[in-house]
Motif scaffolding. Structure first.
Motif, PDB file in Angstrom:
ATOM      1  N   GLU A 169       0.839  -1.197   0.000  1.00  0.00           N
ATOM      2  CA  GLU A 169       0.000   0.000   0.000  1.00  0.00           C
ATOM      3  C   GLU A 169       0.874   1.247   0.000  1.00  0.00           C
ATOM      4  O   GLU A 169       0.569   2.236  -0.680  1.00  0.00           O
ATOM      5  CB  GLU A 169      -0.905   0.000   1.229  1.00  0.00           C
ATOM      6  N   ASP A 170       1.971   1.211   0.759  1.00  0.00           N
ATOM      7  CA  ASP A 170       2.924   2.314   0.809  1.00  0.00           C
ATOM      8  C   ASP A 170       4.332   1.741   0.722  1.00  0.00           C
ATOM      9  O   ASP A 170       4.600   0.630   1.195  1.00  0.00           O
ATOM     10  CB  ASP A 170       2.781   3.109   2.114  1.00  0.00           C
ATOM     11  N   MET A 171       5.235   2.507   0.152  1.00  0.00           N
ATOM     12  CA  MET A 171       6.595   2.044   0.020  1.00  0.00           C
ATOM     13  C   MET A 171       7.305   1.965   1.368  1.00  0.00           C
ATOM     14  O   MET A 171       7.048   2.760   2.267  1.00  0.00           O
ATOM     15  CB  MET A 171       7.391   2.974  -0.908  1.00  0.00           C
ATOM     16  N   ALA A 172       8.192   0.994   1.488  1.00  0.00           N
ATOM     17  CA  ALA A 172       8.975   0.816   2.711  1.00  0.00           C
ATOM     18  C   ALA A 172      10.334   0.257   2.320  1.00  0.00           C
ATOM     19  O   ALA A 172      10.443  -0.528   1.374  1.00  0.00           O
ATOM     20  CB  ALA A 172       8.265  -0.131   3.680  1.00  0.00           C
ATOM     21  N   ASP A 173      11.361   0.653   3.063  1.00  0.00           N
ATOM     22  CA  ASP A 173      12.700   0.135   2.803  1.00  0.00           C
ATOM     23  C   ASP A 173      12.886  -1.257   3.396  1.00  0.00           C
ATOM     24  O   ASP A 173      13.609  -2.076   2.835  1.00  0.00           O
ATOM     25  CB  ASP A 173      13.754   1.075   3.385  1.00  0.00           C
ATOM     26  N   ASN A 174      12.245  -1.499   4.532  1.00  0.00           N
ATOM     27  CA  ASN A 174      12.453  -2.755   5.248  1.00  0.00           C
ATOM     28  C   ASN A 174      11.117  -3.442   5.485  1.00  0.00           C
ATOM     29  O   ASN A 174      10.108  -2.799   5.792  1.00  0.00           O
ATOM     30  CB  ASN A 174      13.145  -2.483   6.592  1.00  0.00           C
ATOM     31  N   ALA A 175      11.119  -4.766   5.363  1.00  0.00           N
ATOM     32  CA  ALA A 175       9.881  -5.521   5.568  1.00  0.00           C
ATOM     33  C   ALA A 175       9.333  -5.349   6.972  1.00  0.00           C
ATOM     34  O   ALA A 175       8.121  -5.505   7.192  1.00  0.00           O
ATOM     35  CB  ALA A 175      10.129  -7.002   5.275  1.00  0.00           C
ATOM     36  N   ASN A 176      10.181  -5.027   7.927  1.00  0.00           N
ATOM     37  CA  ASN A 176       9.717  -4.821   9.298  1.00  0.00           C
ATOM     38  C   ASN A 176       8.808  -3.600   9.431  1.00  0.00           C
ATOM     39  O   ASN A 176       8.108  -3.448  10.437  1.00  0.00           O
ATOM     40  CB  ASN A 176      10.908  -4.669  10.248  1.00  0.00           C
ATOM     41  N   GLU A 177       8.831  -2.727   8.424  1.00  0.00           N
ATOM     42  CA  GLU A 177       8.007  -1.515   8.452  1.00  0.00           C
ATOM     43  C   GLU A 177       6.611  -1.759   7.886  1.00  0.00           C
ATOM     44  O   GLU A 177       5.779  -0.847   7.858  1.00  0.00           O
ATOM     45  CB  GLU A 177       8.704  -0.408   7.653  1.00  0.00           C
ATOM     46  N   VAL A 178       6.354  -2.988   7.419  1.00  0.00           N
ATOM     47  CA  VAL A 178       5.095  -3.305   6.756  1.00  0.00           C
ATOM     48  C   VAL A 178       4.311  -4.297   7.610  1.00  0.00           C
ATOM     49  O   VAL A 178       4.898  -5.216   8.200  1.00  0.00           O
ATOM     50  CB  VAL A 178       5.353  -3.921   5.359  1.00  0.00           C
ATOM     51  N   ASN A 179       2.985  -4.114   7.683  1.00  0.00           N
ATOM     52  CA  ASN A 179       2.153  -5.104   8.348  1.00  0.00           C
ATOM     53  C   ASN A 179       2.408  -6.478   7.743  1.00  0.00           C
ATOM     54  O   ASN A 179       2.344  -6.645   6.514  1.00  0.00           O
ATOM     55  CB  ASN A 179       0.680  -4.722   8.192  1.00  0.00           C
ATOM     56  N   GLU A 180       2.732  -7.464   8.588  1.00  0.00           N
ATOM     57  CA  GLU A 180       3.176  -8.761   8.079  1.00  0.00           C
ATOM     58  C   GLU A 180       2.124  -9.445   7.213  1.00  0.00           C
ATOM     59  O   GLU A 180       2.447 -10.010   6.166  1.00  0.00           O
ATOM     60  CB  GLU A 180       3.574  -9.686   9.232  1.00  0.00           C
ATOM     61  N   GLN A 181       0.850  -9.377   7.632  1.00  0.00           N
ATOM     62  CA  GLN A 181      -0.196 -10.029   6.854  1.00  0.00           C
ATOM     63  C   GLN A 181      -0.337  -9.389   5.478  1.00  0.00           C
ATOM     64  O   GLN A 181      -0.478 -10.074   4.461  1.00  0.00           O
ATOM     65  CB  GLN A 181      -1.529  -9.979   7.603  1.00  0.00           C
ATOM     66  N   ASP A 182      -0.286  -8.061   5.435  1.00  0.00           N
ATOM     67  CA  ASP A 182      -0.367  -7.360   4.156  1.00  0.00           C
ATOM     68  C   ASP A 182       0.824  -7.709   3.277  1.00  0.00           C
ATOM     69  O   ASP A 182       0.681  -7.888   2.058  1.00  0.00           O
ATOM     70  CB  ASP A 182      -0.418  -5.855   4.377  1.00  0.00           C
ATOM     71  N   TYR A 183       1.990  -7.780   3.898  1.00  0.00           N
ATOM     72  CA  TYR A 183       3.229  -8.100   3.166  1.00  0.00           C
ATOM     73  C   TYR A 183       3.145  -9.476   2.520  1.00  0.00           C
ATOM     74  O   TYR A 183       3.430  -9.650   1.325  1.00  0.00           O
ATOM     75  CB  TYR A 183       4.391  -8.017   4.155  1.00  0.00           C
ATOM     76  N   LEU A 184       2.716 -10.474   3.277  1.00  0.00           N
ATOM     77  CA  LEU A 184       2.675 -11.841   2.762  1.00  0.00           C
ATOM     78  C   LEU A 184       1.507 -12.056   1.804  1.00  0.00           C
ATOM     79  O   LEU A 184       1.630 -12.785   0.814  1.00  0.00           O
ATOM     80  CB  LEU A 184       2.620 -12.834   3.919  1.00  0.00           C
ATOM     81  N   THR A 185       0.382 -11.402   2.069  1.00  0.00           N
ATOM     82  CA  THR A 185      -0.745 -11.494   1.140  1.00  0.00           C
ATOM     83  C   THR A 185      -0.380 -10.878  -0.201  1.00  0.00           C
ATOM     84  O   THR A 185      -0.688 -11.429  -1.269  1.00  0.00           O
ATOM     85  CB  THR A 185      -1.980 -10.779   1.728  1.00  0.00           C
ATOM     86  N   GLY A 186       0.301  -9.737  -0.157  1.00  0.00           N
ATOM     87  CA  GLY A 186       0.771  -9.101  -1.386  1.00  0.00           C
ATOM     88  C   GLY A 186       1.769  -9.971  -2.132  1.00  0.00           C
ATOM     89  O   GLY A 186       1.811  -9.968  -3.368  1.00  0.00           O
ATOM     90  N   MET A 187       2.553 -10.741  -1.399  1.00  0.00           N
ATOM     91  CA  MET A 187       3.535 -11.636  -2.030  1.00  0.00           C
ATOM     92  C   MET A 187       2.843 -12.774  -2.778  1.00  0.00           C
ATOM     93  O   MET A 187       3.219 -13.111  -3.911  1.00  0.00           O
ATOM     94  CB  MET A 187       4.490 -12.198  -0.971  1.00  0.00           C
ATOM     95  N   SER A 188       1.841 -13.354  -2.151  1.00  0.00           N
ATOM     96  CA  SER A 188       1.092 -14.418  -2.821  1.00  0.00           C
ATOM     97  C   SER A 188       0.421 -13.881  -4.082  1.00  0.00           C
ATOM     98  O   SER A 188       0.464 -14.520  -5.146  1.00  0.00           O
ATOM     99  CB  SER A 188       0.050 -14.997  -1.866  1.00  0.00           C
ATOM    100  N   LEU A 189      -0.175 -12.704  -3.977  1.00  0.00           N
ATOM    101  CA  LEU A 189      -0.849 -12.110  -5.125  1.00  0.00           C
ATOM    102  C   LEU A 189       0.137 -11.835  -6.255  1.00  0.00           C
ATOM    103  O   LEU A 189      -0.104 -12.190  -7.412  1.00  0.00           O
ATOM    104  CB  LEU A 189      -1.549 -10.826  -4.694  1.00  0.00           C
ATOM    105  N   PHE A 190       1.255 -11.194  -5.918  1.00  0.00           N
ATOM    106  CA  PHE A 190       2.224 -10.850  -6.957  1.00  0.00           C
ATOM    107  C   PHE A 190       2.787 -12.100  -7.631  1.00  0.00           C
ATOM    108  O   PHE A 190       2.954 -12.133  -8.856  1.00  0.00           O
ATOM    109  CB  PHE A 190       3.370 -10.020  -6.374  1.00  0.00           C
ATOM    110  N   THR A 191       3.075 -13.123  -6.855  1.00  0.00           N
ATOM    111  CA  THR A 191       3.634 -14.341  -7.435  1.00  0.00           C
ATOM    112  C   THR A 191       2.661 -14.970  -8.424  1.00  0.00           C
ATOM    113  O   THR A 191       3.046 -15.397  -9.523  1.00  0.00           O
ATOM    114  CB  THR A 191       3.989 -15.356  -6.327  1.00  0.00           C
ATOM    115  N   ARG A 192       1.384 -15.021  -8.070  1.00  0.00           N
ATOM    116  CA  ARG A 192       0.382 -15.596  -8.970  1.00  0.00           C
ATOM    117  C   ARG A 192       0.177 -14.727 -10.216  1.00  0.00           C
ATOM    118  O   ARG A 192      -0.018 -15.249 -11.317  1.00  0.00           O
ATOM    119  CB  ARG A 192      -0.940 -15.767  -8.223  1.00  0.00           C
TER     120      ARG A 192
END
Length: 271
Positions: A169-192
């Motif tokens: 949703e917003d840019m971040a330098d480190n994954a720790n700055e991103v809500n983990e669920q949003d981060y991983l859900t976005g990863m599944s979506l992007f991979t597919r």
């Protein structure tokens, strides 16, 4: 054109990220990263997007003298990875491109990379570039047959090309700055979305590809399309392991074809 390039940041000791992003409508923002690995023979991993031209070179040369850049690892020939390759090569007289041979051929559709400035590699090769060592692998997911990823042994860092990318949703330098669920859900979506063939992948073969990454034991994943992810490799592997069994993803259509046809069929014919 407006550049989306942000200021470089230190992702790992001796490794700077050159971060940009690509808007994907309602889905959010796709990070687009290149990386400069400092050392006795500096290595640039990818060359960013053409829309960032000018700003990308300015940021890069603020980190390394063009005459000192020795290697350009091109993970593949897509425009978001090779967008400034020509400009960087022209400015850096001592730089040599390392890429899969198919990527070099495909680049020839637009520009012939001088043959004396290219070294072609395949997965399984280990390269000693000055005081840094890189092992070339085929990453688990990809959208181009020419894709390679590289594992840098000193930092135990995997430059994973499109693999482990995510939509944010917003840019971040480190994954720790991103809500983990949003981060991983976005990863599944992007991979597919980026590798729709994963819906046809045999799970055992997919698991074997993930096992290669697990065997390297990267402590940090530096995706071309994600924030710096340190200490999260197991979570990333678990997330993408479920991709073949997830519903395939397609973008929304602008029109409902059946509704348009119905309206057309019910309209009276002209006199």
């Amino acid at each position: 054109m407006l550049s989306n390039l942000r200021s470089p940041y230190l992702a790992l000791p001796g490794v700077h990220a050159l971060p940009s992003h690509l808007p994907l409508g309602e889905l959010g923002l796709l990070p687009v990263n290149a990386y400069l690995v400092q050392g006795s023979e500096p290595v640039l991993v990818d060359t960013g997007m053409a829309i960032d031209r000018g700003a990308f070179e300015e940021a890069l040369w603020s980190l390394v003298d063009p005459r000192d850049l020795r290697w350009i690892v091109l993970t593949h020939d897509d425009r978001d990875h090779a967008g400034n390759l020509k400009e960087v090569l022209m400015a850096a007289p001592n730089a040599t491109v390392i890429a899969n041979g198919l990527a070099v051929s495909r680049l020839g559709e637009e520009w012939d990379v001088p043959a004396h400035r290219v070294r072609t590699v395949n997965p399984g090769r280990t390269l000693h570039l000055g005081d840094r060592s890189f092992t070339v692998i085929r990453p688990p997911s990809y959208d181009s047959p020419s894709t390679i990823a590289v594992y840098e042994h000193g930092n135990r860092a995997l430059f994973s090309a499109d693999s482990f990318g995510t939509v944010l949703e917003d840019m971040a330098d480190n994954a720790n700055e991103v809500n983990e669920q949003d981060y991983l859900t976005g990863m599944s979506l992007f991979t597919r979305a980026n590798a729709p063939w994963t819906a046809l992948a045999d799970q055992s073969k997919w698991d074997s590809a993930l096992a290669e990454v697990r065997g390297l034991g990267p402590s940090t994943v530096l995706s071309s399309h994600g924030p710096t992810a340190t200490g999260r490799t197991q979570h990333l592997l678990e997330t993408v392991r479920g991709v073949p069994s997830a519903d395939p993803w397609l973008p929304e259509e602008d029109i409902e074809v059946e509704a348009v046809l119905d309206r057309y069929e019910t309209q009276p014919l002209p006199d």
